[in-house]
Structures are given as structure tokens and as C-alpha cells.
Design an enzyme around this catalytic site. Sequence first.
Site, PDB file in Angstrom:
ATOM      1  N   THR A  62       3.795  -1.128  -4.898  1.00 51.19           N
ATOM      2  CA  THR A  62       5.004  -0.591  -4.284  1.00 51.19           C
ATOM      3  C   THR A  62       4.652   0.459  -3.241  1.00 51.19           C
ATOM      4  OG1 THR A  62       5.196   1.220  -5.875  1.00 51.19           O
ATOM      5  CG2 THR A  62       6.358  -0.829  -6.400  1.00 51.19           C
ATOM      6  N   ASP A  63       5.577   0.672  -2.304  1.00 53.45           N
ATOM      7  CA  ASP A  63       5.557   1.921  -1.570  1.00 53.45           C
ATOM      8  C   ASP A  63       5.956   3.010  -2.564  1.00 53.45           C
ATOM      9  OD1 ASP A  63       5.501   3.844   0.420  1.00 53.45           O
ATOM     10  OD2 ASP A  63       6.513   2.573   1.888  1.00 53.45           O
ATOM     11  N   TRP A  64       5.717   4.260  -2.204  1.00 54.32           N
ATOM     12  CA  TRP A  64       5.892   5.361  -3.156  1.00 54.32           C
ATOM     13  C   TRP A  64       7.369   5.566  -3.502  1.00 54.32           C
ATOM     14  CZ3 TRP A  64       1.393   3.975  -2.734  1.00 54.32           C
ATOM     15  CH2 TRP A  64       0.297   4.655  -3.254  1.00 54.32           C
TER      16      TRP A  64
END
Length: 868
Positions: A284-286
Site C-alpha cells: 500500500t501507499d502509506w
Amino acid sequence: MAHRWLILALVAAAAPRALASPGPSLNERQSDDEPFSPPYYPAPNGGWVSTWAEAYEKAHSIVSNLTLAEKVNLTTGTGIFMGPCAGQTGSVPRLGIPNLCLHDSPLGVRNTDHNTAFPPGITVGATFDKSLMYERGVGLGEEARGKGVNVLLGPSVGPLGRKPRGGRNWEGFGFDPVLQGIGGAETIKGMQSTGLIACIKHFVGNEQEMHRMSSVVTQGYSSNIDDRTLHELYIWPFAEGVRAEVGSVMIAYNDVNKSSCSQNSKLINGVLKDELGFQGFVVTDWLAHYGGVSSALAGLDMDMPGDGAVPLFGNSYWGPELSRSILNGTVPVERLNDMVTRILATWYKMGQDQDYPLPNFSSNTEDEKGLLYPGAVISPIGVVNQYVNVQGNHNITARAIARDAITLLKNEGDLLPLRRNDSLKVFGTDAGPDPQGLNSCADKGCNRGVLTMGWGSGTSKLPYLITPQEAIANITPTAEFFITDSFPSSVDANDEDIAIVFINSDSGENYITVDGNPGDRKTSGLHAWHNGDELVKAAAERFSQVVVVIHTVGPIILEEWIDLDSVKAVLIAHLPGQEAGYSLTDVLFGDYSPSGHLPYTIPYQESNYPSSVGLLQQPFGQIQDYYTEGLYIDYRHFLKEDITPRYAFGHGLSYTTFEFSEPALSVVTPLDSAYPPSRPAKGPTPTYPNTIPPASEAAWPAKFNRIWRYIYPYLNNPQADAAVANSSKTYPYPDGYSTDPQPPPRAGGAEGGNPALWDVAFSVQVTVTNTGQHSGRAVAQLYVELPDSLGLDTPSRQLRQFEKTKVLETGQSETLTLEVTRKDVSVWDVEVQDWKTVVGGEGVKIHIGESVLDIRTECEVGGRCVTL
């Protein structure tokens, strides 16, 4: 990625509805006006590509001996600010597997010391130089490895540049899928040659910063993209990255066709893992993780930084919840085994099991000693920064990129190059230093002094900075400097004076707002910041010879002054990184001829763009961003609408001139069929027992010393969770969910897709001769024009390849060879779900020139080649 820990993530997105077709196209619709991302289950297992076989065999041996908690530990981040890096996984100490460090950025190791701040991607793209793209990747890899980073979060090939005002366009290589694809692939090859794992991002449709993130108030925007456009534009550079064997892919925050990217089964399972044959792991992105079970089933492999909807409380969608989902049978054991196998196979493939450094820095503090877990209420203290110098001689590469990217737009009367004894007066704060000091703004969240990069997580600290002011002063001590954005009233102008005016335009990531611009250029538009246009006009009124130097994140409107008689020369120096000064004077004073070319179009006015690519805003509800322009972004749109831009994509002048001659085309692999030959069969994948593990494997170890907020895989009462598996309770799986394998997609077969797509169909040669009076380098840009016989509306010219000459002295020639693949002359057939071309290539035209509008030679397949 963003570290804005106060952002709240939406718990889950709506589940997709089922379709009867085993291989539906993206954005099939449930109704005439509602986008739809069809289901694609189950998640394909990795390990069937031969070049990954050894790594998967090693991973299989380890995973076979892992407990449930150990498996989950490797898939889940330990929590934001719970370690030295932007994010880190758990570890398996008994088997020598450390916490894996994932860290920014695409241009250098972020928030550390003794690193190189390389020029950003947009500058690299402007070089049109594959060797520099690769060399920069090597430098990034060596520095990240030297700091103990396992996964560097780059390169960025999304956003693609659909929206000219988009905040993070500068992190990528240009507003074209092929330029992005080549730039990304060369960077990945360079990075991973050092043992570092590259992470190509953001998959996919992250073309605007505002409203991309979901929260408890509203849902991030949905990029609604038709299947053909998605394949031919937005997925294209990711396919090139997968073909380059990238180890990881970062998922974007936004939705695509109303399904969140992190749980979009069609995108991850169907396109990325099955069609493109991706063998690494998906992260995932953060804080872009919006659901636990749904994302695991959709193909997500790693959650970063591990936190759930509300960070800093130690809660996670995975961690103990993933352990629970395995014990109660909701998530198949096979899915978890594949997640962990993909992660460890990538670790092994890059050789990170062999003496790979541990992190020796902290992104949380500059002090030598500090909190080991800054996000915890009580944390042990230790040495967190060892101040390891990883710069090596990378300043040479950084300077070469910044120099070779400089793009000469205009040079009337050959005012440039300057002479060392010219009388120079220099204007603009963009020529000087930040008055508040180097790196005075966190993540470059300000625009003071020379603009070296945009702002956000895609930055790094400058180890030093030689400004244009310093560099010019070192060459011409008599130059006068007026480091102000208001034209001084006391300036004397003589006929022999040359004014050099510095202006810029900035943008960045959405968690920082600069001068009213929340990442995207919302307030400034495509205009110069800080009174830049007025400064140029004032100088042009007083001086008869004006040179304008522009540092910019992307397209910039020049119309207020570009045609003024005294504005003789204009240079775009893009974003030069740490070598801003001397890279510029190398070109200004003629040690090198400019050889950069625009990686985007510069319009006369913003209204030249289609209305659909503007920024979208609304306070509540999900924004629906319809990609109604389809394939027609940037130069493709200008060609279709017959709009003449101020400066075309690929434009770039030199101090010399070049002749293109002797074009020749040869057939290498005949296009005997409209579609590629049948794909290769999948190889075997690792197999494991699919029995649910004992509940004791998720129990807290005895006398375990917990750190509050640290995300662990353990459960307080795992036996109770295991008992649910034998009860009548069932999980509400998404419509269309199945554990029955999908038939292999016909467009797949290897990393990147069917390997036949990269068969060289045509080889084109052209001779480039330096016909001027200065040494220099030329770029041959190859554009393809597909015939109407394909029966589809297709852009009249599409960049498909480029090559750059060596330095040619006056009268010297070089013959360049440019290869055109089957895919280069194909379109995506939505019905067949495969790439279609013209049999024999009949009617295909190949244009070679120095920009999309400056075509020098033309070849027609089956016909002849001519020099124009």
C-alpha cells in the site's frame, strides 16, 4: 506516500458486483452512468516465471517453516514512527530475517545525511538519455543500500501527467507512457543491480493530489478510466517496470472505477499479477489500506506502515486481524502463504540475505541517539544515526543529468553561449540560496531560493548546494546580483549588459500547502511564482538583451513576455537537485551545448488543454473523475485538435544544428497475424499444505515485553478465533469471489505480458550529422502513426522510442538504430482482451525527428523512407 499521520482512512470501499465473463474488461458499466471495476478472484500465486525460480525455491523452504505469527509479521508494518524508516515490517529473528526497511524517495534517501539529492524524474526524462537514467538508478541503489534501506519507494511513473497542474508530475519522467516506461525501467535496472528492491508507484490513476485520500468524512476520488485508455496510457509504464523485474509495486490512494486501488481485485489480481505476470509483492501507499480481508483477497501483499483507519493507536487492518482471519478461515491459508512467499522471494532475488546492511540512520531525528520507537509512549533509547556517507562520486552523475536536461527554448541572434567577460546582471530569488538556510523547510515545503525539487515525500535533504548565483560569480566575478523578486529601481542598464532573470514554478504532495497550493498548482496555475512574469517584463523594458532561466515542475505559461523583442534566450533548467549552479553554467557559458528536450508540451494558454484534465474539487461526497479525453493527453490532444503549442513535446534547441539523413527501415520479425502468438504456459508455483494452522501459533509468547502502539501479529484468545472456523458464521465475501483459478489471460505469459509483444518488428536507422559550429548531442525521437484500417480512433503520432547521439564534433556523424516492437504498433482490443496490430504492418508510418512537430525523416512500412 505521505507521513501525514492525522489523515484518517475510510474503512472499506463498496464491493464489486459479479460479471459472467471470465475475463471482463476494466470499467464495464452496471448502468449507463456508473463506472464499475469487475471482480477478479482468486489472487494468482507467484513463482511461475523461470528467472524467479531460484528465489522462490529459497522462499518456499523458509515459508514452509514459518509459524502463523511469523508469516503475518512479514506482511504488516510495525506502525507509523515505530522504527528508523518510513515503514518497516516485522521480523523473524530465529531465521535471520530482519525487519524490512521501506523508505523514500525516488530522488535520494529521504530525511537522512551524507546522501546525494539527485535531480527528480522530470529532469531525468528531459535528458532523453537512457544511460543517465540507468546510472542514476545505480546511484540511488548504492546510497539506499549503504543506508540499510531494503525497499526504496521509487521510481514514480504515476501520475503520468494527465493533469498539467498535478502536484507530483515532477516525480515522473514526462507526460508520455513510453518516456515514463523507459525512464522507469532503466531506473529499476540500475537500482536493483545493487541489491536494492525498487518499488514502482503509484498504481494507478493518482493524477491529482487534492482529494486522493479517503477519510471518515469523504472517500478519495475515483479515476474512471476505460479499458483501452488504461492499457495504452496508464498501465504501459508499469508493464515496462514489471518486465524489468521490479521487486515491488505501490498501490495508489484513490479509487479506480469506484473500487479502492488497495482492494481492487481487477487491477491487482487481474491486470498486475495475472496479465502482467508480476512476481514481486504489492504494498500500500502509506495509510492507503482501507479494509483487511477485502484487500488480502484482492491481491495486496504488504500493508504500510501497518496502522488502520486511525493511526498511532496500534490498531491495524492486518497484524492480529490477519491472524484472526486465517484462524477463522475467512482468508485462505494459500493467500497468506503466497503473500509471504512473494515478499521473501523478492528479498532473496536481490541477494539481501547476503550481508545486506541494517538501517544505520533515523528519519525521525538528526541526533546520534534517540528513541528507537518514537511513536511509542515509552521507548528505549539508542544510537539511531551513524552518519554513514554514501555519496561516493554520485555528484558527477547528478551534475551530468542536470546539465544534459537543460532545454533551450529560444536563442535569438545566438546570444547564448555567454562569454566570460560579458557584462551580466542577474535577477530573481530563484538564482540564490534560501535565506533561512539549507534544508530549512521539512520535505521542501516552501519555495525560497533556487528551486531544486518539488515538495513532499519524494524529496531528500540537500547535502550542499551551489546556487546559480555562486556558480556565475565564480566564472564572472564582475556579474551583479539582485536577489529579489521585485525589479530594483536603481539598476543601471547599458547597451552591452545582459540581464539573466530567474523564475520558477513549484508543486508537491497534498499534505503540505505552499503559497495556497495544496500539492497541485491550484492557486498559481501554470504561471511563474513570486511575481516572475512581472520581473521578466521589467527586465525586458530596461535591457535590450534578456536571458530567462526557468526552474519548473512542469508546463509553464510564457505568453506575457516570450515575444518581447529584448527576450533573446529562454532556458528551462527543470529541477536540478544539488548541482543547480554548475550544471547551469556548464551550458550558459558554452562548455556544453544544451541537449535537453521538453518531456511535456508548453501551451499558449491553459484553455488549450481539454477541460476534463482540470483539477476537481468538492467538499463532500466522492469526486468522479471521468477520463473522457481518453488517449488524448498532452501532445496527442494538441495534434488531434490541431492546436499549435508554444513549444511542442520533445522541443529543444542546441548551440549547433543537426541533419537527419539516410533513413532505412528493415523488417525483423514479420507481423504475420493481427494478434500475438499464443502465450507461453504458466510454470509451476510453490505449494503448501492448506490446513489452518494451530491457534497456538498466534498466541502471545510468554513473558513478552510489549511496546505500546507497536503492531504485533498476536491474539489474546486465538482459540476462540479458531473455533469460529467450525461454526455456522460466514464472512460476506464480495460478489464474484471464488477460489477457482481463472483461465490464463491471453495477453499474459511473462513479466510485462506476452513476450511476443516485445519482438522487434522493425529496425529503423538514421544518420545524424552535426552541421553547425559547436559540438553537441542530438536526440532522435521515433513516433508511430497507425493506419485507419485498425478501425479505432488512434493518436496521429505516438512516441515509441528514442536514442541520443554521443557528442558530435562539427561535421561528425553517427548512425542510430531504433527498434520498434509489436506492442509499439498495436492497440488494445477491449473485446478480445489482447493487443492487435495490422498484419504485415501495412500502412504503419514511422516518423523520426527532434520533436513531435519537427519531423526529419519518415518511413512507411512496405513503402519507402524519405528525408523531409
